[in-house]
Design a protein around this motif. Structure first.
Motif, PDB file in Angstrom:
ATOM      1  N   ILE A 244       0.838  -1.201   0.000  1.00 24.80           N
ATOM      2  CA  ILE A 244       0.000   0.000   0.000  1.00 24.80           C
ATOM      3  C   ILE A 244       0.869   1.245   0.000  1.00 24.80           C
ATOM      4  N   ASP A 245       0.783   1.999  -1.098  1.00 26.22           N
ATOM      5  CA  ASP A 245       1.326   3.351  -1.123  1.00 26.22           C
ATOM      6  C   ASP A 245       0.220   4.229  -0.556  1.00 26.22           C
ATOM      7  N   MET A 246       0.362   4.580   0.721  1.00 27.85           N
ATOM      8  CA  MET A 246      -0.735   5.183   1.469  1.00 27.85           C
ATOM      9  C   MET A 246      -1.169   6.521   0.876  1.00 27.85           C
ATOM     10  N   PRO A 247      -2.457   6.655   0.527  1.00 28.76           N
ATOM     11  CA  PRO A 247      -2.956   7.972   0.104  1.00 28.76           C
ATOM     12  C   PRO A 247      -2.737   8.979   1.232  1.00 28.76           C
ATOM     13  N   TYR A 248      -2.335  10.184   0.889  1.00 27.86           N
ATOM     14  CA  TYR A 248      -2.051  11.173   1.923  1.00 27.86           C
ATOM     15  C   TYR A 248      -2.736  12.486   1.588  1.00 27.86           C
ATOM     16  N   ASN A 249      -3.127  13.209   2.684  1.00 25.86           N
ATOM     17  CA  ASN A 249      -4.008  14.354   2.487  1.00 25.86           C
ATOM     18  C   ASN A 249      -3.313  15.576   1.900  1.00 25.86           C
ATOM     19  N   GLU A 257      -8.680   9.537   9.589  1.00 28.06           N
ATOM     20  CA  GLU A 257      -9.610   8.429   9.858  1.00 28.06           C
ATOM     21  C   GLU A 257      -9.681   7.489   8.663  1.00 28.06           C
ATOM     22  N   GLY A 258      -9.665   8.085   7.458  1.00 28.55           N
ATOM     23  CA  GLY A 258      -9.685   7.264   6.247  1.00 28.55           C
ATOM     24  C   GLY A 258      -8.437   6.418   6.105  1.00 28.55           C
ATOM     25  N   ILE A 262      -8.107   2.209   6.086  1.00 26.71           N
ATOM     26  CA  ILE A 262      -7.359   1.424   5.092  1.00 26.71           C
ATOM     27  C   ILE A 262      -6.458   0.423   5.791  1.00 26.71           C
ATOM     28  N   LEU A 263      -5.758   0.868   6.841  1.00 29.77           N
ATOM     29  CA  LEU A 263      -4.853  -0.018   7.577  1.00 29.77           C
ATOM     30  C   LEU A 263      -5.620  -1.146   8.273  1.00 29.77           C
ATOM     31  N   LYS A 264      -6.760  -0.829   8.862  1.00 32.59           N
ATOM     32  CA  LYS A 264      -7.567  -1.856   9.524  1.00 32.59           C
ATOM     33  C   LYS A 264      -8.053  -2.899   8.524  1.00 32.59           C
ATOM     34  N   GLU A 265      -8.469  -2.430   7.347  1.00 29.09           N
ATOM     35  CA  GLU A 265      -8.918  -3.366   6.312  1.00 29.09           C
ATOM     36  C   GLU A 265      -7.744  -4.205   5.792  1.00 29.09           C
ATOM     37  N   ALA A 266      -6.569  -3.584   5.672  1.00 30.51           N
ATOM     38  CA  ALA A 266      -5.385  -4.334   5.242  1.00 30.51           C
ATOM     39  C   ALA A 266      -5.046  -5.427   6.243  1.00 30.51           C
ATOM     40  N   ARG A 267      -5.192  -5.126   7.525  1.00 33.80           N
ATOM     41  CA  ARG A 267      -4.951  -6.126   8.562  1.00 33.80           C
ATOM     42  C   ARG A 267      -5.925  -7.293   8.422  1.00 33.80           C
ATOM     43  N   ARG A 268      -7.159  -6.978   8.011  1.00 30.24           N
ATOM     44  CA  ARG A 268      -8.192  -8.004   7.852  1.00 30.24           C
ATOM     45  C   ARG A 268      -7.905  -8.946   6.692  1.00 30.24           C
ATOM     46  N   ILE A 269      -7.351  -8.416   5.595  1.00 28.76           N
ATOM     47  CA  ILE A 269      -7.256  -9.219   4.373  1.00 28.76           C
ATOM     48  C   ILE A 269      -5.852  -9.769   4.099  1.00 28.76           C
ATOM     49  N   ALA A 270      -4.832  -9.330   4.855  1.00 30.76           N
ATOM     50  CA  ALA A 270      -3.451  -9.721   4.519  1.00 30.76           C
ATOM     51  C   ALA A 270      -2.675 -10.165   5.757  1.00 30.76           C
ATOM     52  N   LYS A 271      -1.844 -11.178   5.548  1.00 27.23           N
ATOM     53  CA  LYS A 271      -0.987 -11.659   6.631  1.00 27.23           C
ATOM     54  C   LYS A 271       0.176 -10.705   6.885  1.00 27.23           C
ATOM     55  N   ARG A 272       0.679 -10.108   5.809  1.00 27.15           N
ATOM     56  CA  ARG A 272       1.768  -9.128   5.916  1.00 27.15           C
ATOM     57  C   ARG A 272       1.413  -7.910   5.072  1.00 27.15           C
ATOM     58  N   CYS A 273       2.039  -6.801   5.402  1.00 24.79           N
ATOM     59  CA  CYS A 273       1.735  -5.581   4.662  1.00 24.79           C
ATOM     60  C   CYS A 273       2.987  -4.728   4.542  1.00 24.79           C
ATOM     61  N   LEU A 274       3.202  -4.184   3.359  1.00 26.28           N
ATOM     62  CA  LEU A 274       4.256  -3.191   3.159  1.00 26.28           C
ATOM     63  C   LEU A 274       3.585  -1.848   2.940  1.00 26.28           C
ATOM     64  N   ILE A 275       3.891  -0.905   3.818  1.00 25.55           N
ATOM     65  CA  ILE A 275       3.303   0.422   3.757  1.00 25.55           C
ATOM     66  C   ILE A 275       4.358   1.415   3.283  1.00 25.55           C
ATOM     67  N   ILE A 276       3.980   2.274   2.355  1.00 25.24           N
ATOM     68  CA  ILE A 276       4.837   3.386   1.930  1.00 25.24           C
ATOM     69  C   ILE A 276       4.080   4.664   2.280  1.00 25.24           C
ATOM     70  N   THR A 277       4.715   5.538   3.072  1.00 27.22           N
ATOM     71  CA  THR A 277       4.008   6.703   3.579  1.00 27.22           C
ATOM     72  C   THR A 277       4.948   7.887   3.744  1.00 27.22           C
ATOM     73  N   ILE A 278       4.395   9.090   3.588  1.00 30.19           N
ATOM     74  CA  ILE A 278       5.198  10.292   3.848  1.00 30.19           C
ATOM     75  C   ILE A 278       5.046  10.743   5.304  1.00 30.19           C
ATOM     76  N   GLU A 279       4.128  10.100   6.048  1.00 26.69           N
ATOM     77  CA  GLU A 279       3.864  10.477   7.427  1.00 26.69           C
ATOM     78  C   GLU A 279       4.191   9.323   8.358  1.00 26.69           C
ATOM     79  N   ASN A 280       4.492   9.623   9.614  1.00 27.77           N
ATOM     80  CA  ASN A 280       4.676   8.573  10.604  1.00 27.77           C
ATOM     81  C   ASN A 280       3.328   7.951  10.937  1.00 27.77           C
ATOM     82  N   MET A 281       3.242   6.631  10.802  1.00 24.34           N
ATOM     83  CA  MET A 281       1.975   5.931  11.031  1.00 24.34           C
ATOM     84  C   MET A 281       2.093   4.872  12.107  1.00 24.34           C
ATOM     85  N   ASP A 282       3.099   4.972  12.958  1.00 26.03           N
ATOM     86  CA  ASP A 282       3.325   3.938  13.973  1.00 26.03           C
ATOM     87  C   ASP A 282       2.092   3.724  14.852  1.00 26.03           C
ATOM     88  N   GLU A 283       1.481   4.820  15.296  1.00 28.27           N
ATOM     89  CA  GLU A 283       0.316   4.684  16.184  1.00 28.27           C
ATOM     90  C   GLU A 283      -0.850   4.035  15.453  1.00 28.27           C
TER      91      GLU A 283
END
Length: 311
Positions: A244-249, A257-258, A262-283
């Motif tokens: 996921i190349d994370m859409p950013y505002n 919230e959007g 996306i992250l919650k849905e990714a957790r639901r459908i995938a065992k692993r995930c690679l996130i690309i983001t311009i923002e810190n998304m640790d939380e």
């Protein structure tokens, strides 16, 4: 007997972290230098950073010993010898042009077979590193993927081709039997790189216009892949990996919230995930139930993206 491979690398200073993260994905380790040794076979053309792969047939303490051992080689294909020390290799000094040609001639004359300088069927590489000499089958990286930089449909915020290709390698280093999805695929940069490497991947995006563009981009390069219109929430199948190349505002109307959804849905459908983001998304990743297993900053001048691998 397990094969050993020596991989040579060329990368820009800004790409060091990204390159080493790709190394860890492929080989389970990284190196700060430009040569990596492993018993894992990887096609060097997959990586934007690999220059060549040497499969070690012979190993020696000196060039004289390597010359003697080369006399035991009997090769059927037309061959050419190539000394790889045309640059510094992890602290081992470059060898000058005349000396490299001399080494190639000496080793080549010892091998039983027919040399062919112009159109060889087999390259036999020679490498001096860490006071050891190596020789074996040489495979250079192909730069065919560079053509993907000129897509018929593009937009300014899309991932660069080098980053997209590396992201696929980090997410899917060994693709056998792996199901992959890019549920926010945009113009299809990740899809093109994955499909061009023979990695089956499904694309999806909520925007019909970019889905149209990604389908056209895939077809433009003679590739075949499925791209569906719709949000990630409508995905009902399970995948091994989501990229996921994370859409950013900054460039879209998506809210925090959007992004979290996306992250919650990714957790639901995938065992692993690679996130690309311009923002810190640790939380957000923690709230979504992901655990970060590796990460790096992918820099390009003053702009940087985080690349985060999660399980």
């Amino acid at each position: 007997m397990t094969s050993q491979f020596l991989y040579t690398y060329i990368r820009h200073r800004d790409e060091q972290e990204l390159c080493r993260m790709e190394m860890r994905a492929f080989f389970g380790k990284d190196v700060s230098g430009n040569v990596l040794k492993s018993d894992i076979a990887v096609d060097p053309s997959r990586s934007p950073f690999m220059q060549a792969r040497l499969e070690v047939w012979l190993e020696a303490d000196s060039i004289e010993q390597l010359e003697e051992k080369s006399s035991r080689l009997d090769v059927a294909p037309l061959f050419k010898t190539v000394c790889l020390n045309d640059m510094e290799l992890s602290g081992t000094s470059r060898i000058g042009h005349a000396r490299r040609r001399e080494i190639e001639r000496k080793i080549g004359l010892q091998i039983t077979g027919e040399p062919e300088l112009d159109d060889p069927e087999l390259l036999i590489g020679i490498m001096h590193i860490d006071e050891r000499w190596y020789a074996g089958e040489l495979l250079y990286s192909s730069s065919d993927w560079h053509v993907h930089q000129q897509k018929p449909h593009m937009y300014s915020t899309a991932l660069g081709t080098r980053l997209a290709r590396t992201a696929v390698n980090i997410a899917v280093p060994h693709p056998e039997g792996i199901r992959v999805i890019d549920p926010c695929c945009g113009i299809g940069t990740v899809l093109v790189e994955a499909l061009s490497m023979g990695i089956p991947i499904e694309g999806r995006d909520i925007n019909p216009l970019v889905v149209y563009g990604s389908r056209k981009n895939i077809a433009h390069f003679g590739l075949e892949g499925s791209v569906t219109i719709g949000p990630i929430a409508e995905v009902n199948e399970m995948y091994d990996v989501a990229i996921i190349d994370m859409p950013y505002n900054l460039f879209t109307h998506i809210t925090a919230e959007g992004q979290l959804e996306i992250l919650k849905e990714a957790r639901r459908i995938a065992k692993r995930c690679l996130i690309i983001t311009i923002e810190n998304m640790d939380e957000m990743l923690e709230i979504s139930g992901f655990e970060i297993t590796d990460r790096c900053l992918a820099r390009k001048g003053t702009f940087s993206r985080e690349v985060i691998l999660c399980t």
